[in-house]
Design a protein around this motif. Structure first.
Motif, mmCIF file in Angstrom:
data_model
loop_
_atom_site.group_PDB
_atom_site.id
_atom_site.type_symbol
_atom_site.label_atom_id
_atom_site.label_comp_id
_atom_site.label_asym_id
_atom_site.label_seq_id
_atom_site.Cartn_x
_atom_site.Cartn_y
_atom_site.Cartn_z
ATOM 1 N N LEU A 112 0.841 -1.196 0.000
ATOM 2 C CA LEU A 112 0.000 0.000 0.000
ATOM 3 C C LEU A 112 0.876 1.246 0.000
ATOM 4 N N ALA A 113 1.943 1.208 0.777
ATOM 5 C CA ALA A 113 2.793 2.393 0.894
ATOM 6 C C ALA A 113 3.515 2.670 -0.414
ATOM 7 N N LEU A 114 4.140 1.650 -0.975
ATOM 8 C CA LEU A 114 5.016 1.901 -2.115
ATOM 9 C C LEU A 114 4.266 1.874 -3.437
ATOM 10 N N ASN A 115 3.413 0.870 -3.620
ATOM 11 C CA ASN A 115 2.802 0.698 -4.922
ATOM 12 C C ASN A 115 1.561 1.543 -5.101
ATOM 13 N N VAL A 116 0.777 1.664 -4.033
ATOM 14 C CA VAL A 116 -0.515 2.335 -4.180
ATOM 15 C C VAL A 116 -0.417 3.822 -3.896
ATOM 16 N N SER A 117 0.288 4.193 -2.809
ATOM 17 C CA SER A 117 0.350 5.617 -2.526
ATOM 18 C C SER A 117 1.603 6.242 -3.124
ATOM 19 N N GLY A 118 2.481 5.423 -3.728
ATOM 20 C CA GLY A 118 3.665 5.964 -4.378
ATOM 21 C C GLY A 118 4.558 6.721 -3.416
ATOM 22 N N LEU A 119 4.558 6.268 -2.170
ATOM 23 C CA LEU A 119 5.388 6.928 -1.167
ATOM 24 C C LEU A 119 6.855 6.715 -1.536
ATOM 25 N N ASN A 120 7.586 7.819 -1.611
ATOM 26 C CA ASN A 120 9.003 7.689 -1.937
ATOM 27 C C ASN A 120 9.803 8.282 -0.800
ATOM 28 N N LEU A 121 10.351 7.406 0.013
ATOM 29 C CA LEU A 121 10.979 7.857 1.248
ATOM 30 C C LEU A 121 12.217 8.701 0.978
ATOM 31 N N THR A 122 12.921 8.399 -0.128
ATOM 32 C CA THR A 122 14.180 9.095 -0.362
ATOM 33 C C THR A 122 13.971 10.556 -0.737
ATOM 34 N N SER A 123 12.843 10.876 -1.370
ATOM 35 C CA SER A 123 12.689 12.226 -1.883
ATOM 36 C C SER A 123 12.181 13.191 -0.820
ATOM 37 N N LYS A 124 11.675 12.646 0.275
ATOM 38 C CA LYS A 124 11.048 13.524 1.266
ATOM 39 C C LYS A 124 12.054 14.486 1.887
ATOM 40 N N GLY A 125 11.819 15.787 1.656
ATOM 41 C CA GLY A 125 12.584 16.802 2.348
ATOM 42 C C GLY A 125 14.036 16.923 1.930
ATOM 43 N N GLN A 126 14.398 16.267 0.837
ATOM 44 C CA GLN A 126 15.802 16.349 0.445
ATOM 45 C C GLN A 126 16.027 17.235 -0.775
ATOM 46 N N GLY A 127 14.919 17.589 -1.414
ATOM 47 C CA GLY A 127 15.064 18.396 -2.617
ATOM 48 C C GLY A 127 15.264 19.875 -2.287
ATOM 49 N N TYR A 128 15.292 20.696 -3.310
ATOM 50 C CA TYR A 128 15.409 22.133 -3.066
ATOM 51 C C TYR A 128 14.119 22.835 -3.443
ATOM 52 N N LYS A 129 13.893 23.979 -2.778
ATOM 53 C CA LYS A 129 12.620 24.680 -2.920
ATOM 54 C C LYS A 129 12.725 25.762 -3.977
ATOM 55 N N VAL A 130 11.723 25.839 -4.812
ATOM 56 C CA VAL A 130 11.662 26.860 -5.862
ATOM 57 C C VAL A 130 10.288 27.505 -5.779
ATOM 58 N N TYR A 131 10.209 28.818 -6.018
ATOM 59 C CA TYR A 131 8.921 29.514 -5.873
ATOM 60 C C TYR A 131 8.501 30.092 -7.215
ATOM 61 N N ALA A 132 7.210 30.266 -7.379
ATOM 62 C CA ALA A 132 6.702 30.923 -8.588
ATOM 63 C C ALA A 132 5.400 31.615 -8.252
ATOM 64 N N HIS A 133 5.155 32.768 -8.894
ATOM 65 C CA HIS A 133 3.876 33.470 -8.709
ATOM 66 C C HIS A 133 2.984 33.211 -9.903
ATOM 67 N N PHE A 134 1.733 32.957 -9.631
ATOM 68 C CA PHE A 134 0.772 32.765 -10.715
ATOM 69 C C PHE A 134 -0.404 33.697 -10.495
ATOM 70 N N GLU A 135 -0.979 34.182 -11.602
ATOM 71 C CA GLU A 135 -2.175 35.018 -11.461
ATOM 72 C C GLU A 135 -3.353 34.169 -11.043
ATOM 73 N N ASN A 136 -3.386 32.957 -11.558
ATOM 74 C CA ASN A 136 -4.512 32.094 -11.243
ATOM 75 C C ASN A 136 -4.010 30.649 -11.268
ATOM 76 N N ILE A 137 -4.201 29.970 -10.169
ATOM 77 C CA ILE A 137 -3.703 28.598 -10.149
ATOM 78 C C ILE A 137 -4.797 27.582 -10.473
ATOM 79 N N GLY A 138 -6.041 28.066 -10.714
ATOM 80 C CA GLY A 138 -7.112 27.130 -11.046
ATOM 81 C C GLY A 138 -7.339 26.135 -9.922
ATOM 82 N N GLY A 139 -7.264 24.859 -10.238
ATOM 83 C CA GLY A 139 -7.547 23.831 -9.225
ATOM 84 C C GLY A 139 -6.300 23.153 -8.707
ATOM 85 N N LEU A 140 -5.153 23.848 -8.820
ATOM 86 C CA LEU A 140 -3.901 23.234 -8.370
ATOM 87 C C LEU A 140 -3.944 23.014 -6.854
ATOM 88 N N SER A 141 -3.412 21.889 -6.426
ATOM 89 C CA SER A 141 -3.410 21.635 -4.988
ATOM 90 C C SER A 141 -2.021 21.166 -4.564
#
Lengths: 260, 281, 152
Positions: free
Chosen positions: C24-53
């Motif tokens: 359930l963790a790996l195949n169904v929810s696609g949980l990837n333990l290695t990627s959590k919190g190790q990447g870098y943060k990038v920001y962007a401004h949008f006028e309208n994000i629609g239904g992005l979540s």
């Protein structure tokens, strides 16, 4: 009229008393000096009876429910051209609702009723009284291991149910109806969140395991020790625990997924 | 009155008392089961407590075992009050008691061997080999050593009761209580049990309490008898004394007459009135 | 002997249960333990994000390179500010990359697509993507289409 009110009051009071008794039994059975050497073999035996022997019914019903969901999801969603979302739909409905709830209901029918009948019969044949006379607390010896077994088994069964169900739906949707398997799985993985969906489902299963075994064990322990009393208690176990599971499911869903 | 005479006639037996029940009062709901009962159980003897069904004989055993608490009065085990005991004390006291339940109450999920070994395993740290020997001895005493590997479901009623007896005496208790040991037994099994109870009592030197309404069998092995009726002790004494007691109640019971002070009819309004009265309330 | 088969049965059962959790963790929810919190943060401004979540996919040329970690409204610009976490191995996105909010399929989920630029300098933790394109909102689209029809 007054007679009727009196009877109603009496009935209410005895229900409240029964609830209190069940709480006392629970506390007494669980709050005990742990005796791992004595408890472990008993626990293993109970997990075998309650969990391992329920495996077949759980796997078979999980498979069929998953297949039905896959088929229904496909026929509905193909009209909107989004049949790839079947995986997502099946996975979410199984993980959040169907796996814990259906497992708990099947568990109440399969294991809960057996627990009640077994304990009731022990009471009727004076085995509980004789344990007491030998100087062993039946609540600890008989009730506690059964309780823990239910508590441990239901989450495990529920997860097995979900996996089998998802596999069953993929069998129908991907292998028979020809949805592209990459889209099926990636859609699912994108929609399903580990903590929100998987773990919440497990939490539900834990709570249901608690409810079902509590009801079953109490009904057995408190039944009238005659054949009629035991059969009534068994019926009550299935009815009460099913209703309690469904009610608790609403409350838990509201807490977990609703914005309350 | 006859109570006093019988007490006076058997003073030596009642000198050494192991369980002393004083002024015992117990009721279940509205129904008063015991109303100031005094019973003394002599040490090392077979004491029978008799009475018609519903006179609370089994309840009395539960009170002695501490499974129920009296409303008033005391149950003293060698001077200490059972209903006042704390949990641990009570469990200690119960180790000194063995009880043979009416249904045998063998644990259905264990073999005969494990059933008899159960109290030993719970209460002692004896090695397995020693437990095995003790179990074999106890089963030999009840004549069922050959049934050691059977499950309770494979035993006949009489055999199950004998295995339960072996379990009850597994810890060599000071007191063995028998709840209706003869009820529902065929004559042969009954004879076996009568013999066994008598022999074990003599051989092991424990005090036996038999609760029964099987008059002849009980009279044949009891050293002392109490007869309960209407929540009181109607009479007590040795079997010989009771046979010629001059109380209608006792005579009805001992001789098994259908009607007498213990009425054939359950209390009811007048029969004619009931027949003409119409509905049942 | 009987106890032994029972123990094995229970062991297998527990194992099966935990295996189910892992699936359930790996195949169904696609949980990837290695990627959590190790990447870098990038920001962007949008006028309208629609239904992005949050947890929406961030991809480049269709390859999954990260996900949206938070969305808030920037009180100064009065635009949506989207925080994305890009996996550490994709550390070569040029600073003039552009971000657009896309929809997978007609009714599918919305995600952020990154289109690479040509600058030699790469995005780092805390960088902003300035060139953004808002979500496609169906009503706007229809409005624009009607406007074009009229103006022709």
């Amino acid at each position: 009229m007054i007679d009727r009110i009196q009877r109603l009051g009496h009935k209410t009071l005895s229900k409240v008393a029964a609830f209190g008794r069940s709480g006392l039994i629970l506390m007494h059975a669980l709050v005990a000096r742990p005796q791992p050497l004595v408890m472990l073999p008993l626990l293993i035996k109970q997990i075998y009876f309650v969990g391992v022997l329920s495996l077949v019914i759980i796997v078979v019903s999980g498979l069929f429910i998953g297949m039905v969901l896959g088929l229904q999801g496909y026929t509905i969603m193909v009209d909107y051209g989004s049949e790839q979302a079947v995986g997502q739909m099946v996975a979410l409905s199984l993980l959040r609702e169907l796996a814990p709830v259906v497992t708990a209901l099947l568990f109440a029918g399969r294991a809960g009723s057996a627990l009640t009948a077994e304990i009731g019969l022990m009471k009727a044949t004076e085995q509980l009284a004789s344990l007491e006379m030998i100087g062993v607390d039946p609540l600890r010896r008989i009730i506690a291991p059964r309780f823990w077994a239910g508590f441990i088994c239901l989450p495990l069964l529920s997860m097995i149910f979900a996996v089998v169900g998802i596999w069953g739906s993929s069998l129908v949707a991907v292998d028979w109806l020809g949805i592209y398997s990459g889209a099926y799985w990636s859609n699912m993985q994108q929609a399903v969140d580990f903590t929100d969906d998987v773990l919440n489902g497990v939490v539900k299963a834990v709570v249901f395991g608690f409810i079902v075994t509590w009801v079953a064990v109490y009904q057995g322990y408190d039944c009238i020790p005659t054949s009629e009393g035991i059969s009534q208690a068994t019926t009550r176990t299935v009815v009460y625990s099913s209703l309690a599971v469904l009610g608790a499911d609403f409350i838990l869903t509201a807490l977990m997924f609703g914005d309350l | 009155m006859e109570a006093e005479t019988s007490q006076a006639a058997a003073p030596d037996m009642l000198k050494d008392i192991i369980i002393d029940i004083r002024e015992l009062t117990f009721s279940r709901g509205e129904r008063i089961i015991f109303d100031g009962v005094d019973i003394a159980i002599p040490r090392g003897k077979v004491t029978a407590i008799m009475g018609p069904s519903g006179s609370g004989k089994t309840t009395l055993l539960k009170l002695i075992g501490g499974q129920l608490a009296p409303d008033r009065g005391q149950v003293l085990l060698e001077g200490s009050n059972i209903s006042r005991m704390g949990r641990n004390e009570l469990f200690k006291a119960r180790e000194r008691m063995g009880m043979l339940f009416q249904s045998g109450a063998l644990f259905t999920d264990m073999s005969v061997f494990d059933n008899v070994a159960f109290p030993l395993r719970v209460h002692s740290d004896l090695p397995d080999a020693m437990i095995r020997d003790i179990v074999l001895m106890k089963l030999q005493a009840v004549g069922l050593r050959g049934a050691i590997h059977l499950m309770p479901a494979e035993l006949s009623g009489g055999m199950a009761r004998r295995v339960a007896l072996a379990r009850a005496i597994a810890l060599d208790p000071d007191i063995v209580m028998y709840d209706e040991p003869f009820a529902g037994q065929d004559p042969i099994a009954m004879g076996v049990l009568v013999n066994l109870i008598k022999r074990l009592n003599q051989a092991l030197g424990h005090s036996s309490i038999i609760v029964s309404h099987d008059i002849q069998e009980t009279l044949s092995i009891a050293d002392y008898i109490y007869i309960l009726a209407d929540g009181r002790v109607a009479a007590h004494g040795t079997p010989a004394m009771l046979r010629d007691v001059d109380s209608a109640q006792v005579r009805q019971f001992v001789q098994g007459l259908p009607d007498g002070p213990v009425p054939f009819h359950y209390p009811a309004p007048d029969f004619m009135q009931d027949l003409l009265g119409g509905e049942i309330k | 002997m009987r106890m032994r088969t029972m123990e094995i049965g229970v062991g297998l059962f527990m194992l099966l249960g935990f295996l189910a959790l892992i699936v359930l963790a790996l195949n169904v929810s696609g949980l990837n333990l290695t990627s959590k919190g190790q990447g870098y943060k990038v920001y962007a401004h949008f006028e309208n994000i629609g239904g992005l979540s949050t947890r929406a996919r961030v991809s480049m040329s269709g390859v999954h390179i990260g996900e949206v970690t938070s969305i808030r409204l920037d009180p100064d610009l009065l635009m949506a500010e989207v925080e994305m976490e890009i996996r550490p191995e994709f550390n070569f996105l040029s600073v003039d990359s552009s971000a657009q909010i896309l929809t997978s399929g007609l009714l599918g989920q919305q995600y952020i697509g990154i289109v690479p630029g040509g600058d030699d300098e790469s995005l780092r933790d805390g960088s902003f993507i300035y060139d953004t394109q808002s979500a496609l909102v169906l009503e706007d689209l229809i409005g624009r289409f009607l406007f074009n029809q009229v103006s022709e």
